[in-house]
Design a protein around this motif. Structure first.
Motif, PDB file in Angstrom:
ATOM      1  N   MET A  65      51.210  53.974  49.288  1.00 35.26           N
ATOM      2  CA  MET A  65      50.083  53.406  48.588  1.00 35.26           C
ATOM      3  C   MET A  65      50.154  51.898  48.717  1.00 35.26           C
ATOM      4  O   MET A  65      51.195  51.300  48.488  1.00 35.26           O
ATOM      5  CB  MET A  65      50.108  53.831  47.116  1.00 35.26           C
ATOM      6  N   GLU A  66      49.048  51.292  49.078  1.00 35.19           N
ATOM      7  CA  GLU A  66      48.949  49.838  49.219  1.00 35.19           C
ATOM      8  C   GLU A  66      48.505  49.242  47.881  1.00 35.19           C
ATOM      9  O   GLU A  66      47.540  49.704  47.275  1.00 35.19           O
ATOM     10  CB  GLU A  66      47.933  49.495  50.312  1.00 35.19           C
ATOM     11  N   LEU A  67      49.215  48.219  47.424  1.00 38.51           N
ATOM     12  CA  LEU A  67      48.897  47.578  46.150  1.00 38.51           C
ATOM     13  C   LEU A  67      47.960  46.393  46.357  1.00 38.51           C
ATOM     14  O   LEU A  67      48.109  45.646  47.328  1.00 38.51           O
ATOM     15  CB  LEU A  67      50.171  47.080  45.467  1.00 38.51           C
ATOM     16  N   SER A  68      47.035  46.228  45.432  1.00 34.77           N
ATOM     17  CA  SER A  68      46.176  45.052  45.440  1.00 34.77           C
ATOM     18  C   SER A  68      46.997  43.836  45.007  1.00 34.77           C
ATOM     19  O   SER A  68      48.121  43.977  44.508  1.00 34.77           O
ATOM     20  CB  SER A  68      45.006  45.250  44.474  1.00 34.77           C
ATOM     21  N   LYS A  69      46.441  42.634  45.165  1.00 38.21           N
ATOM     22  CA  LYS A  69      47.147  41.423  44.729  1.00 38.21           C
ATOM     23  C   LYS A  69      47.450  41.484  43.242  1.00 38.21           C
ATOM     24  O   LYS A  69      48.531  41.121  42.799  1.00 38.21           O
ATOM     25  CB  LYS A  69      46.321  40.173  45.044  1.00 38.21           C
ATOM     26  N   LYS A  70      46.473  41.956  42.467  1.00 39.79           N
ATOM     27  CA  LYS A  70      46.666  42.050  41.018  1.00 39.79           C
ATOM     28  C   LYS A  70      47.791  43.034  40.690  1.00 39.79           C
ATOM     29  O   LYS A  70      48.661  42.740  39.864  1.00 39.79           O
ATOM     30  CB  LYS A  70      45.377  42.491  40.330  1.00 39.79           C
ATOM     31  N   ASP A  71      47.779  44.180  41.349  1.00 41.04           N
ATOM     32  CA  ASP A  71      48.825  45.180  41.101  1.00 41.04           C
ATOM     33  C   ASP A  71      50.201  44.691  41.568  1.00 41.04           C
ATOM     34  O   ASP A  71      51.211  45.014  40.948  1.00 41.04           O
ATOM     35  CB  ASP A  71      48.483  46.518  41.760  1.00 41.04           C
ATOM     36  N   LYS A  72      50.243  43.899  42.631  1.00 45.48           N
ATOM     37  CA  LYS A  72      51.521  43.333  43.065  1.00 45.48           C
ATOM     38  C   LYS A  72      52.070  42.370  42.011  1.00 45.48           C
ATOM     39  O   LYS A  72      53.269  42.358  41.735  1.00 45.48           O
ATOM     40  CB  LYS A  72      51.382  42.615  44.402  1.00 45.48           C
ATOM     41  N   LYS A  73      51.175  41.590  41.428  1.00 47.26           N
ATOM     42  CA  LYS A  73      51.599  40.659  40.372  1.00 47.26           C
ATOM     43  C   LYS A  73      52.138  41.440  39.172  1.00 47.26           C
ATOM     44  O   LYS A  73      53.189  41.118  38.623  1.00 47.26           O
ATOM     45  CB  LYS A  73      50.434  39.776  39.935  1.00 47.26           C
ATOM     46  N   VAL A  74      51.423  42.482  38.780  1.00 49.85           N
ATOM     47  CA  VAL A  74      51.870  43.333  37.672  1.00 49.85           C
ATOM     48  C   VAL A  74      53.209  43.977  38.024  1.00 49.85           C
ATOM     49  O   VAL A  74      54.118  44.035  37.192  1.00 49.85           O
ATOM     50  CB  VAL A  74      50.805  44.406  37.334  1.00 49.85           C
ATOM     51  N   ALA A  75      53.345  44.437  39.256  1.00 46.34           N
ATOM     52  CA  ALA A  75      54.593  45.081  39.687  1.00 46.34           C
ATOM     53  C   ALA A  75      55.769  44.121  39.550  1.00 46.34           C
ATOM     54  O   ALA A  75      56.837  44.506  39.060  1.00 46.34           O
ATOM     55  CB  ALA A  75      54.462  45.572  41.129  1.00 46.34           C
ATOM     56  N   ARG A  76      55.587  42.867  39.965  1.00 46.27           N
ATOM     57  CA  ARG A  76      56.671  41.884  39.837  1.00 46.27           C
ATOM     58  C   ARG A  76      57.053  41.687  38.369  1.00 46.27           C
ATOM     59  O   ARG A  76      58.231  41.589  38.032  1.00 46.27           O
ATOM     60  CB  ARG A  76      56.272  40.558  40.478  1.00 46.27           C
ATOM     61  N   GLU A  77      56.055  41.672  37.489  1.00 49.23           N
ATOM     62  CA  GLU A  77      56.326  41.503  36.058  1.00 49.23           C
ATOM     63  C   GLU A  77      57.056  42.723  35.486  1.00 49.23           C
ATOM     64  O   GLU A  77      57.996  42.579  34.699  1.00 49.23           O
ATOM     65  CB  GLU A  77      55.015  41.270  35.299  1.00 49.23           C
ATOM     66  N   VAL A  78      56.640  43.910  35.873  1.00 48.24           N
ATOM     67  CA  VAL A  78      57.276  45.140  35.398  1.00 48.24           C
ATOM     68  C   VAL A  78      58.717  45.218  35.909  1.00 48.24           C
ATOM     69  O   VAL A  78      59.639  45.550  35.163  1.00 48.24           O
ATOM     70  CB  VAL A  78      56.465  46.388  35.823  1.00 48.24           C
ATOM     71  N   ILE A  79      58.899  44.897  37.176  1.00 48.33           N
ATOM     72  CA  ILE A  79      60.244  44.914  37.757  1.00 48.33           C
ATOM     73  C   ILE A  79      61.146  43.924  37.034  1.00 48.33           C
ATOM     74  O   ILE A  79      62.292  44.242  36.707  1.00 48.33           O
ATOM     75  CB  ILE A  79      60.184  44.638  39.275  1.00 48.33           C
ATOM     76  N   GLU A  80      60.636  42.737  36.749  1.00 52.69           N
ATOM     77  CA  GLU A  80      61.427  41.733  36.028  1.00 52.69           C
ATOM     78  C   GLU A  80      61.778  42.220  34.624  1.00 52.69           C
ATOM     79  O   GLU A  80      62.911  42.032  34.160  1.00 52.69           O
ATOM     80  CB  GLU A  80      60.666  40.406  35.946  1.00 52.69           C
TER      81      GLU A  80
END
Length: 111
Positions: free
Chosen positions: A1-16
């Motif tokens: 699944m390809e993530l949008s820019k917004k979802d990538k930003k959210v992913a970085r926050e969730v991972i952190e």
């Protein structure tokens, strides 16, 4: 699944968020080891070895999961965090609905 820019930003926050929880968990265990030493239930050498092994294992785990992480591994990392219970479903609320459904489905399939 390809993530949008917004979802990538959210992913970085969730991972952190998950990474910080893993650090906290590791520090709590280190504190428990030191409390055993302070209460004289373990000697110096035994406590040092136990603490050293714990920190080395924690460091290896953190490095394996988080070092050189790229966008292509965001969803895999979050899934791993969910399996280790450092991320819960409520942490996924800022993702697009498509990503939330994907992560919940994968998480349930793997657990």
């Amino acid at each position: 699944m390809e993530l949008s820019k917004k979802d990538k930003k959210v992913a970085r926050e969730v991972i952190e968020k998950g990474l910080q929880r893993e650090f906290e968990k590791g520090l709590r265990k280190a504190d428990f080891i030191l409390q055993s030493w302070k209460s004289k239930t373990k000697d110096n050498s035994e406590t040092y070895q136990h603490l050293y092994k714990h920190i080395i294992n924690l460091d290896r785990h953190i490095a394996f999961r988080y070092d050189a992480i790229s966008g292509s591994r965001y969803l895999l990392t979050i899934t791993d965090q969910m399996l280790d219970n450092v991320i819960q479903e409520e942490d996924l609320a800022d993702f697009s609905e498509e990503v939330q459904l994907y992560l919940k489905r994968v998480g349930k399939h793997l657990s």
